[in-house]
Design an enzyme around this catalytic site. Structure first.
Site, short mmCIF file in Angstrom:
data_model
loop_
_atom_site.label_atom_id
_atom_site.label_comp_id
_atom_site.label_asym_id
_atom_site.label_seq_id
_atom_site.Cartn_x
_atom_site.Cartn_y
_atom_site.Cartn_z
N LYS A 109 0.85 -1.20 0.00
CA LYS A 109 0.00 0.00 0.00
C LYS A 109 0.88 1.25 0.00
O LYS A 109 1.95 1.28 0.61
CB LYS A 109 -0.93 0.00 1.22
N ASP A 110 0.39 2.30 -0.65
CA ASP A 110 1.13 3.54 -0.86
C ASP A 110 1.32 4.30 0.45
O ASP A 110 0.58 4.12 1.42
CB ASP A 110 0.36 4.39 -1.88
#
Length: 411
Positions: free
Chosen positions: A88-89
């Protein structure tokens, strides 16, 4: 159709797929603007340790840090090593699962770091893997949104399943270049690109540091001024400064990061393949004779790979065979394009088996051609939707926003 920004083309994204004019605006101006929660499929776990249920399963909440660095942070502060199913960013508020890779009877129930929190959920029969991840659910606020989103909804089914800019390093856009150098066995170039490559988005300080890294005589000096945030570069540069060769120096970078380089090169070729197919007038959302397809199991689960069968009543979604050491092009339209791309790149399938760094070898596999978006809804300038694992929310958002400068718009 509106031309794409230059940075998109550098990632192999050569076109837009919709005629929608775009609402403008920006995303990820704050972590709370971009919320992601994992959707799991077959994740069998028990509340307590016992019998076959021996591997701790956690729920990881984080903000302002990507998944890899979140795990580094947890391990550094609490000596707990975990693995996640999906990356995930950093510029997001995310909820995802994390698990230990060994049996552990009395693990901590709750751990907190500056940017993360993990809560024990129970115990699984085996360490969690990507096979348990079904997809992700998004709630995203667009700041400065102009115009109505209503007219965008009918065009969602036309969007190609491009890999987003994050796959390639966002504003640096370097990971696929490193991967290409590795596949071509130019390990010295791979190390140099990782250290020295700059773009228009680099700060003056960053440019100065990366310029120093061009000359081995400056390695020690560059290490002294390199900020802690450039941790991957520090690991590589420290190894080179100690006199290690390029392969050994690259191996100083954590394996999960190293694998992303070759995977990014595969992603770049995939993006180019879809871009060429669309430019040639191909309808990528509907299967044609000769195509390989995913046979859908229910409304949102990708099943086995089959040859397109016009007589079948099952829902079939066009699939693209990814470049890798098992790539054997058939007569399908996407395979023909990928074969041509490999020839242009001066690469053959067996090059993806990297004897010198076998841990980076990539077999290939399949990926759906259209973006398989479900449950899209919007309220004012906030959109919600679900995507299968491996698909990028920013791929949908670039069609909705049509940003002039994707990086400054939060992509």
């Amino acid at each position: 159709m509106k031309p794409v920004p230059p940075i998109d083309r550098l990632a192999g994204i050569g076109c837009y797929c919709t005629d929608f004019a775009g609402v403008g605006g920006a995303i990820k101006q704050d972590s709370a603007d971009f919320k992601v929660s994992e959707i799991v499929g077959d994740l069998d776990f028990a509340q307590s340790y016992g019998g076959p249920y021996r591997y701790p399963l956690y729920l990881l909440d984080k903000a302002g840090v990507d998944s890899n660095h979140a795990l580094f942070e947890i391990e550094k502060e609490h000596r707990v090593r975990l693995r996640v199913m999906g990356i995930k960013d950093a510029r997001a508020t995310t909820r995802q699962y994390a698990g230990a890779q060994h049996a552990w009877k009395d693990p901590p129930r709750k751990l907190v770091t500056r940017r993360t929190r993990i809560m024990l959920q129970g115990f699984t029969k085996r360490p969690i893997g990507r096979e348990s991840l079904a997809g992700n659910e998004f709630e995203i606020s667009i700041r400065g949104c102009r115009g109505s989103i209503d007219n965008f909804v009918p065009e969602i089914g036309r969007i190609a399943n491009f890999y987003g800019l994050q796959r390639f390093g966002s504003e640096r856009l370097v990971t696929h270049l490193v991967g290409r150098a590795i596949i071509k066995r130019d390990f010295a170039l791979a190390a140099k690109l990782l250290l020295c490559h700059t773009t228009e988005y680099d700060s003056e300080a960053s440019r100065e540091i990366r310029s120093k890294c061009e000359d081995p005589a400056n390695y020690q000096q560059a290490l002294k001024i390199m900020p802690r945030g450039m941790d991957i570069e520090r690991q590589l540069l420290s190894a080179l400064a100690d006199g290690k060769d390029a392969i050994s120096a690259l191996r100083a970078v954590q394996i999960t990061i190293r694998r992303l380089f070759v995977q990014a090169y595969q992603s770049y070729l995939f993006n180019l393949c879809l871009s060429r197919a669309i430019a040639a007038g191909e309808e990528i959302a509907s299967p044609k004779p000769g195509d390989l397809c995913f046979e859908m199991e229910g409304p949102a689960t990708f099943g086995r790979i089959i040859k397109f069968d016009a007589q079948s009543k099952a829902l079939q979604v066009p699939a693209v065979r990814m470049a890798g050491y098992t790539f054997q092009p058939g007569k399908g339209r996407f395979e023909s394009i990928t074969r041509q791309l490999l020839e242009e790149e001066g690469v053959v399938a067996r090059d993806f088996y990297v004897k010198e760094m076998q841990e980076l070898s990539q077999q290939g596999g399949f990926r759906q051609a259209p973006l398989w978006c479900r449950d899209f809804s919007h309220r004012d300038s906030t959109v919600s939707f679900k995507l299968p694992k491996g698909s990028y929310a920013t791929t949908l958002l670039r069609e909705l926003i049509k940003p002039e400068d994707p990086i400054r718009a939060g992509f």
